[in-house]
Design an enzyme around this catalytic site. Sequence first.
Site, PDB file in Angstrom:
ATOM      1  N   TRP A  32      -8.951 -17.042   9.726  1.00 51.02           N
ATOM      2  CA  TRP A  32      -7.829 -16.095   9.637  1.00 51.02           C
ATOM      3  C   TRP A  32      -7.376 -15.918   8.193  1.00 51.02           C
ATOM      4  O   TRP A  32      -7.068 -14.809   7.752  1.00 51.02           O
ATOM      5  CB  TRP A  32      -6.655 -16.534  10.505  1.00 51.02           C
TER       6      TRP A  32
ATOM      7  N   ASP B 265       1.333 -16.825   7.186  1.00 51.39           N
ATOM      8  CA  ASP B 265       0.960 -16.499   8.560  1.00 51.39           C
ATOM      9  C   ASP B 265       1.305 -17.729   9.395  1.00 51.39           C
ATOM     10  O   ASP B 265       0.724 -18.801   9.197  1.00 51.39           O
ATOM     11  CB  ASP B 265      -0.546 -16.198   8.589  1.00 51.39           C
TER      12      ASP B 265
ATOM     13  N   LYS C 193       0.851 -16.850  20.808  1.00 51.22           N
ATOM     14  CA  LYS C 193       0.499 -18.267  20.737  1.00 51.22           C
ATOM     15  C   LYS C 193       1.676 -19.117  21.204  1.00 51.22           C
ATOM     16  O   LYS C 193       1.542 -19.931  22.090  1.00 51.22           O
ATOM     17  CB  LYS C 193       0.119 -18.664  19.303  1.00 51.22           C
TER      18      LYS C 193
HETATM   19  C1  LIG Z   1      -4.330 -15.470  16.420  1.00 55.57           C
HETATM   20  C2  LIG Z   1      -4.136 -15.455  14.961  1.00 55.57           C
HETATM   21  C3  LIG Z   1      -4.246 -14.269  14.213  1.00 55.57           C
HETATM   22  C4  LIG Z   1      -4.618 -12.949  14.841  1.00 55.57           C
HETATM   23  O1  LIG Z   1      -3.558 -12.484  15.573  1.00 55.57           O
HETATM   24  P1  LIG Z   1      -3.558 -11.042  16.262  1.00 55.57           P
HETATM   25  O2  LIG Z   1      -2.163 -10.969  16.793  1.00 55.57           O
HETATM   26  O3  LIG Z   1      -4.616 -11.061  17.318  1.00 55.57           O
HETATM   27  O4  LIG Z   1      -3.844 -10.034  15.220  1.00 55.57           O
HETATM   28  C5  LIG Z   1      -4.003 -14.327  12.852  1.00 55.57           C
HETATM   29  N1  LIG Z   1      -3.672 -15.482  12.255  1.00 55.57           N
HETATM   30  C6  LIG Z   1      -3.568 -16.635  12.934  1.00 55.57           C
HETATM   31  C7  LIG Z   1      -3.205 -17.888  12.210  1.00 55.57           C
HETATM   32  C8  LIG Z   1      -3.797 -16.655  14.307  1.00 55.57           C
HETATM   33  O5  LIG Z   1      -3.691 -17.806  14.980  1.00 55.57           O
END
Ligand SMILES: *Cc1c(COP(=O)(O)O)cnc(C)c1O
Length: 364
Positions: free
Chosen positions: A106, A174, A198
């Site tokens: 990511w 993030d 999540k």
């Molecule tokens: C799941 C995840 C993403 C992607 O998220 P989306 O909502 O599907 O775009 C990005 N960064 C991290 C750390 C993630 O766990």
Amino acid sequence: MKRVYNFSAGPSMLPLEVLQRAAAEMTDARGTGQSVMEMSHRSKDFKPIIDHAEAMLRKLMGIPNNYKVLFLQGGASLQFAMVPLNLAPPVDGKKRKATYVDTGIWASKAAEEASKYVEVRVAASSKDRAYTYIPAAPAPDPEDAYYHITLNNTIVGTRWTTLPDTGNVPLVADISSCILSEPLDVSRFGVLYAGAQKNLGPAGVTVVIVREDLIQKVPDWVPTMLRYEIHAKEGSMYNTPPCYGIYMIGLVLDWMEAQGGLEVIYKRNQEKAALLYNYLDSSSFFRSPVEKRDRSLMNVPFVHGDPDVEARFVQEAAAAGLVNLAGHRLVGGMRASIYNAMPIEGVQALIDFMKEFEAKNRGH
Ligand SMILES: *Cc1c(COP(=O)(O)O)cnc(C)c1O
């Protein structure tokens, strides 16, 4: 009723109490005679729902008043572009600078997308050892418009435990897979963003927490829907927001509060993770590939080594009601995601099953 222990990395388990409350309110939400799904986002019925979700998020995370909370769409993946477009849009075709730390898939996707709009410096990477650790954080470049990290690395199972010191350069993180899993000093950050699926609610909502002074007028060519300025000014109502998802976030946050708040949840998360890692470290059959000091509280990858044994483990675990234990398709092995909604009983059931499987398959 049958409920499984769902170890999916996302969308993931939600607390049963939250689902039950949503079910009870499905056709008549709080005496309105409507489902939240049917409400106009501009109605007097929906206003308290979005206000409540924001107020609870502010309370549980301790978000200072000089930060805006936005409920957007497009996932964390759209923030990979919105962060550079809003914090450092190119002016007259000239790109500004930003630092990224590459701690996993990511993180590297975030850097790659940003490189369309900013000059990205990947200042450190843990790719050399399959992202199984968090590298030392280099100092920012004084010309950086911002400095980006991925606080918890969902696929490889690492997390930052000490934040990089970026001085006056805004730190952007993030926090998709660790939001509200442990206390976080929001004032250390310029921008925080997280897809909801999540640890917060259903897929379809992205939470963005942005320091007000970083919200600026961006060049005309930046699409309206990609501007923090517009969403902040309109209270996430420039267009139709993901209403039902926002309502669900409110319910999840109410549940967290009823559990005793973030400190209680954090303590539980530490206990759950310790149980699982202690078992993995004591096992001669399964092991954690991740450096001890950098291990995630939320995502716990583990391996046996033989892909056939691993595939059989995942299959037999699913048959026993422990589902979605396969590792990410890019890394293989197994992974147990144990977000806030996973009860300690679920982790214990997994460990019991692993011990049984280990006893039956020793010598393979
Ligand atoms: C799941 C995840 C993403 C992607 O998220 P989306 O909502 O599907 O775009 C990005 N960064 C991290 C750390 C993630 O766990």
